[in-house]
Design a protein around this motif. Structure first.
Motif, PDB file in Angstrom:
ATOM      1  N   SER A 152       0.829  -1.202   0.000  1.00 50.57           N
ATOM      2  CA  SER A 152       0.000   0.000   0.000  1.00 50.57           C
ATOM      3  C   SER A 152       0.866   1.256   0.000  1.00 50.57           C
ATOM      4  O   SER A 152       0.640   2.192  -0.783  1.00 50.57           O
ATOM      5  CB  SER A 152      -0.925  -0.009   1.223  1.00 50.57           C
ATOM      6  N   ASN A 153       1.874   1.288   0.876  1.00 54.36           N
ATOM      7  CA  ASN A 153       2.749   2.462   0.966  1.00 54.36           C
ATOM      8  C   ASN A 153       3.531   2.667  -0.326  1.00 54.36           C
ATOM      9  O   ASN A 153       3.738   3.804  -0.772  1.00 54.36           O
ATOM     10  CB  ASN A 153       3.708   2.314   2.145  1.00 54.36           C
ATOM     11  N   THR A 154       3.974   1.574  -0.926  1.00 51.89           N
ATOM     12  CA  THR A 154       4.760   1.674  -2.162  1.00 51.89           C
ATOM     13  C   THR A 154       3.927   2.270  -3.287  1.00 51.89           C
ATOM     14  O   THR A 154       4.378   3.162  -4.013  1.00 51.89           O
ATOM     15  CB  THR A 154       5.290   0.287  -2.569  1.00 51.89           C
ATOM     16  N   ARG A 155       2.694   1.777  -3.431  1.00 47.14           N
ATOM     17  CA  ARG A 155       1.826   2.311  -4.486  1.00 47.14           C
ATOM     18  C   ARG A 155       1.481   3.780  -4.237  1.00 47.14           C
ATOM     19  O   ARG A 155       1.429   4.593  -5.159  1.00 47.14           O
ATOM     20  CB  ARG A 155       0.543   1.487  -4.580  1.00 47.14           C
ATOM     21  N   THR A 156       1.250   4.121  -2.969  1.00 47.47           N
ATOM     22  CA  THR A 156       0.873   5.495  -2.643  1.00 47.47           C
ATOM     23  C   THR A 156       2.008   6.465  -2.936  1.00 47.47           C
ATOM     24  O   THR A 156       1.807   7.516  -3.543  1.00 47.47           O
ATOM     25  CB  THR A 156       0.470   5.603  -1.165  1.00 47.47           C
ATOM     26  N   VAL A 157       3.211   6.118  -2.516  1.00 49.21           N
ATOM     27  CA  VAL A 157       4.339   7.041  -2.658  1.00 49.21           C
ATOM     28  C   VAL A 157       4.851   7.107  -4.088  1.00 49.21           C
ATOM     29  O   VAL A 157       5.475   8.089  -4.490  1.00 49.21           O
ATOM     30  CB  VAL A 157       5.477   6.645  -1.697  1.00 49.21           C
ATOM     31  N   ALA A 158       4.572   6.077  -4.884  1.00 47.38           N
ATOM     32  CA  ALA A 158       5.096   6.043  -6.251  1.00 47.38           C
ATOM     33  C   ALA A 158       4.610   7.228  -7.075  1.00 47.38           C
ATOM     34  O   ALA A 158       5.331   7.736  -7.937  1.00 47.38           O
ATOM     35  CB  ALA A 158       4.693   4.734  -6.937  1.00 47.38           C
ATOM     36  N   GLY A 159       3.396   7.707  -6.793  1.00 39.89           N
ATOM     37  CA  GLY A 159       2.833   8.787  -7.576  1.00 39.89           C
ATOM     38  C   GLY A 159       3.319  10.164  -7.211  1.00 39.89           C
ATOM     39  O   GLY A 159       2.965  11.136  -7.865  1.00 39.89           O
ATOM     40  N   SER A 160       4.138  10.288  -6.162  1.00 34.92           N
ATOM     41  CA  SER A 160       4.624  11.605  -5.751  1.00 34.92           C
ATOM     42  C   SER A 160       6.090  11.775  -6.147  1.00 34.92           C
ATOM     43  O   SER A 160       6.716  10.869  -6.666  1.00 34.92           O
ATOM     44  CB  SER A 160       4.471  11.775  -4.239  1.00 34.92           C
ATOM     45  N   MET A 161       6.601  12.983  -5.874  1.00 35.89           N
ATOM     46  CA  MET A 161       8.028  13.237  -6.105  1.00 35.89           C
ATOM     47  C   MET A 161       8.821  13.145  -4.807  1.00 35.89           C
ATOM     48  O   MET A 161      10.012  13.434  -4.775  1.00 35.89           O
ATOM     49  CB  MET A 161       8.215  14.632  -6.718  1.00 35.89           C
ATOM     50  N   ALA A 162       8.142  12.775  -3.721  1.00 35.79           N
ATOM     51  CA  ALA A 162       8.798  12.737  -2.416  1.00 35.79           C
ATOM     52  C   ALA A 162       9.955  11.743  -2.411  1.00 35.79           C
ATOM     53  O   ALA A 162       9.892  10.686  -3.031  1.00 35.79           O
ATOM     54  CB  ALA A 162       7.790  12.356  -1.336  1.00 35.79           C
ATOM     55  N   THR A 163      11.009  12.096  -1.693  1.00 33.13           N
ATOM     56  CA  THR A 163      12.141  11.191  -1.515  1.00 33.13           C
ATOM     57  C   THR A 163      11.725  10.047  -0.591  1.00 33.13           C
ATOM     58  O   THR A 163      11.098  10.271   0.441  1.00 33.13           O
ATOM     59  CB  THR A 163      13.331  11.939  -0.897  1.00 33.13           C
ATOM     60  N   VAL A 164      12.072   8.825  -0.967  1.00 32.81           N
ATOM     61  CA  VAL A 164      11.683   7.641  -0.194  1.00 32.81           C
ATOM     62  C   VAL A 164      12.908   7.042   0.469  1.00 32.81           C
ATOM     63  O   VAL A 164      13.958   6.889  -0.165  1.00 32.81           O
ATOM     64  CB  VAL A 164      11.009   6.586  -1.093  1.00 32.81           C
ATOM     65  N   PHE A 165      12.777   6.704   1.738  1.00 29.23           N
ATOM     66  CA  PHE A 165      13.875   6.103   2.505  1.00 29.23           C
ATOM     67  C   PHE A 165      13.441   4.694   2.905  1.00 29.23           C
ATOM     68  O   PHE A 165      12.573   4.520   3.752  1.00 29.23           O
ATOM     69  CB  PHE A 165      14.173   6.942   3.744  1.00 29.23           C
ATOM     70  N   ILE A 166      14.046   3.698   2.281  1.00 32.09           N
ATOM     71  CA  ILE A 166      13.701   2.301   2.535  1.00 32.09           C
ATOM     72  C   ILE A 166      14.678   1.715   3.552  1.00 32.09           C
ATOM     73  O   ILE A 166      15.891   1.835   3.387  1.00 32.09           O
ATOM     74  CB  ILE A 166      13.757   1.473   1.245  1.00 32.09           C
ATOM     75  N   SER A 167      14.151   1.102   4.575  1.00 31.66           N
ATOM     76  CA  SER A 167      15.001   0.455   5.577  1.00 31.66           C
ATOM     77  C   SER A 167      14.614  -1.005   5.712  1.00 31.66           C
ATOM     78  O   SER A 167      13.503  -1.406   5.352  1.00 31.66           O
ATOM     79  CB  SER A 167      14.888   1.165   6.933  1.00 31.66           C
ATOM     80  N   GLY A 168      15.530  -1.786   6.236  1.00 31.03           N
ATOM     81  CA  GLY A 168      15.271  -3.213   6.416  1.00 31.03           C
ATOM     82  C   GLY A 168      16.572  -3.985   6.456  1.00 31.03           C
ATOM     83  O   GLY A 168      17.604  -3.512   5.983  1.00 31.03           O
ATOM     84  N   GLU A 169      16.517  -5.172   7.013  1.00 31.14           N
ATOM     85  CA  GLU A 169      17.713  -6.010   7.112  1.00 31.14           C
ATOM     86  C   GLU A 169      18.195  -6.428   5.727  1.00 31.14           C
ATOM     87  O   GLU A 169      17.437  -6.368   4.748  1.00 31.14           O
ATOM     88  CB  GLU A 169      17.409  -7.257   7.953  1.00 31.14           C
ATOM     89  N   SER A 170      19.436  -6.860   5.644  1.00 35.47           N
ATOM     90  CA  SER A 170      19.970  -7.357   4.374  1.00 35.47           C
ATOM     91  C   SER A 170      19.141  -8.543   3.896  1.00 35.47           C
ATOM     92  O   SER A 170      18.773  -9.422   4.680  1.00 35.47           O
ATOM     93  CB  SER A 170      21.432  -7.795   4.547  1.00 35.47           C
ATOM     94  N   GLY A 171      18.834  -8.540   2.592  1.00 36.57           N
ATOM     95  CA  GLY A 171      18.099  -9.651   2.014  1.00 36.57           C
ATOM     96  C   GLY A 171      16.596  -9.521   2.059  1.00 36.57           C
ATOM     97  O   GLY A 171      15.886 -10.463   1.685  1.00 36.57           O
ATOM     98  N   THR A 172      16.058  -8.368   2.500  1.00 34.07           N
ATOM     99  CA  THR A 172      14.601  -8.215   2.595  1.00 34.07           C
ATOM    100  C   THR A 172      13.981  -7.678   1.308  1.00 34.07           C
ATOM    101  O   THR A 172      12.754  -7.641   1.182  1.00 34.07           O
ATOM    102  CB  THR A 172      14.221  -7.288   3.770  1.00 34.07           C
ATOM    103  N   GLY A 173      14.804  -7.228   0.351  1.00 31.09           N
ATOM    104  CA  GLY A 173      14.265  -6.784  -0.939  1.00 31.09           C
ATOM    105  C   GLY A 173      14.167  -5.285  -1.103  1.00 31.09           C
ATOM    106  O   GLY A 173      13.244  -4.782  -1.748  1.00 31.09           O
ATOM    107  N   LYS A 174      15.142  -4.544  -0.551  1.00 26.63           N
ATOM    108  CA  LYS A 174      15.076  -3.078  -0.634  1.00 26.63           C
ATOM    109  C   LYS A 174      15.197  -2.577  -2.077  1.00 26.63           C
ATOM    110  O   LYS A 174      14.517  -1.633  -2.472  1.00 26.63           O
ATOM    111  CB  LYS A 174      16.165  -2.469   0.258  1.00 26.63           C
ATOM    112  N   GLU A 175      16.073  -3.206  -2.873  1.00 19.82           N
ATOM    113  CA  GLU A 175      16.189  -2.767  -4.266  1.00 19.82           C
ATOM    114  C   GLU A 175      14.933  -3.125  -5.063  1.00 19.82           C
ATOM    115  O   GLU A 175      14.525  -2.367  -5.951  1.00 19.82           O
ATOM    116  CB  GLU A 175      17.428  -3.374  -4.935  1.00 19.82           C
TER     117      GLU A 175
END
Length: 462
Positions: A152-175
């Motif tokens: 939900s958050n990914t779809r919502t933020v995709a439509g804006s120009m806001a800078t996104v900061f993704i966090s999570g442990e290694s291997g969780t799929g940040k890229e």
């Protein structure tokens, strides 16, 4: 006919400046100096873009924006605030603002923000049911509640120009998450340029980000555009952002504020149109408190945070991911595998998965490459998985091995955290024959972090 812009600003001198710039650029603008007047005009005009000062005489600008968005969610708000109020600007972005401008800003930056906001507001979007917003997005598998929030958050933020900061442990799929944000945005036809800040030596990172000219330093045998220029019109993904050198952090902040890049060795800067998405497997606020990440850069980047949960918190997603991988890998390797035994499924659910999705995929790949059957059984699992399961459920107390004394804290009590860090890294390096890459894997840090710390210690010694 294009709807007029709505400007809500209570300072007469600034009203005049903004109106002059907008009208000279061909825009029609309606101006209000109070929140009450702004809301009335908003409900009448239903403008595509609103320019909003957060400090209004009769009401908080942020609360006004929330009411406006509740009435017309498609309007794009550009909030304007003083440099000392950046925390308020970040709060506004999280509440739904499209962009924010820090006073003072130049005319070009002002018009550029409006142009982008209008383009975004004009873009036709397909209406989707709320439940569709919770469906998995490309690259992700799983229907756990934790992941539905990510979708939900990914779809919502995709439509804006806001800078996104993704966090999570290694291997969780940040890229994967960053790629999804790009693919779902209006920049999908532009380039997606990933750059791992932790995998590039600090003395070369500036060139990798902003480019260089031929002869600007030893080894610069040709002009290089850099990642920021390569991402023009698209998205620049800065992975392991907390590994970035402090000096380069200053230049990145300037780039975020001006959209101008200056390659190494160049005296001319040029403008690029880039959206920034960044990621880290660390706690960025903790890095700020330790002085390893600039506070102003943190607030400029940490506008819309998205946290990817570790696999151990994703319930039945483990089996969904494993099944999908089993079918894909079996097809690639021409194997007959169809499913996992109930015992293996139970073990997979109980495991901690310190390497997260990446570790699970590696385990399934290992099974498929080295075996061939219809059902995956426990005996087919890799040796290290058997060892991990034994550690989870020891059947008897393990005898103390000679040369491997139990870990004692007595020798650490009274030492500073930096001294303890030095001792842990030193011991880990000794156990792995001085190999920095191996020690980095054990300590769950990037090799560049260890190289930097070791270099710092050597300087102190000398």
């Amino acid at each position: 006919m294009e709807k007029p812009l709505l400007l809500i600003e209570d300072t007469p001198s600034l009203q005049m400046v903004y109106e002059s710039v907008l009208r000279n650029a061909g825009y029609e603008v309606q101006t209000e100096e109070t929140a009450a007047g702004g809301l009335d005009n908003f409900l009448k005009l239903k403008p595509n873009v609103v320019l909003l000062d957060l400090l209004l005489p009769d009401r908080d600008g942020l609360e006004l924006m929330k009411d406006c968005l509740a009435a017309n969610p498609t309007t794009r708000f550009i909030v304007i605030t003083a440099n000392g109020s950046i925390n308020r600007a970040v709060e506004a972005m999280r509440a739904g603002a499209y962009e924010f401008l820090l006073k003072p800003f130049n005319e070009q930056r002002f018009l550029y923000a409006i142009e982008n906001a209008l383009a975004e507001a004009a873009r036709k979007k397909t209406e989707t049911a709320p439940s569709k917003n919770l469906d998995p997005i490309n690259g992700f598998i799983g229907t756990s509640e934790a992941m539905k929030k990510v979708y939900s958050n990914t779809r919502t933020v995709a439509g804006s120009m806001a800078t996104v900061f993704i966090s999570g442990e290694s291997g969780t799929g940040k890229e994967i998450c960053a790629q999804a944000i790009h693919s779902l945005s209006d920049r999908a036809s532009g380039p997606f340029i990933p750059l791992n800040c932790g995998a590039i030596p600090s003395d070369l990172l500036e060139s990798e980000v902003f480019g260089h000219l031929r002869g600007s330093f030893t080894g610069a045998i040709a002009d290089k555009p850099g990642a920021a220029a390569a991402a023009d019109g698209g998205t620049l993904f800065l992975d392991e952002i907390c590994e970035m050198d402090l000096n380069l952090q200053t230049k990145l902040l300037r780039f975020l504020q001006t959209s101008m890049i200056n390659p190494v060795g160049s005296v001319r800067a040029r403008k690029v149109n880039v959206r920034i998405v960044c990621a880290t497997n660390r706690d960025p606020l903790e890095q700020v408190q330790r002085g390893e990440f600039r506070k102003d850069l943190y607030y400029r980047l940490h506008v819309v945070p998205i946290h990817l949960p570790p696999l151990r918190e994703r319930a039945e997603d483990v089996i969904e991911i494993a099944n999908d991988a089993l079918h894909r890998f079996s097809k690639e390797e021409n194997r007959a595998f169809e499913t996992f035994s109930e015992e293996v499924k139970m073990l997979f659910r109980r495991m901690v998965w310190p390497g997260n999705v990446r570790q699970l995929l590696n385990v399934v790949r290992n099974v498929v490459v080295l075996n061939d059957a219809k059902i995956v059984t426990r005996s087919m699992l890799p040796v290290d998985i058997h060892h991990e399961l034994e550690l989870m459920n020891p059947t008897k107390a393990a005898p103390e091995q000679p040369g491997n004394p139990p870990v004692m804290l007595d020798g650490l009590i009274g030492k500073s955290l930096s001294e303890i860090e030095y001792l842990v890294i030193k011991e880990t390096l000794e156990q792995h024959g001085g190999s920095i890459p191996k020690a980095a894997r054990v300590l769950d840090v990037s090799p560049s972090t260890l190289y930097r710390k070791i270099a710092t210690w050597e300087k102190i010694k000398t």
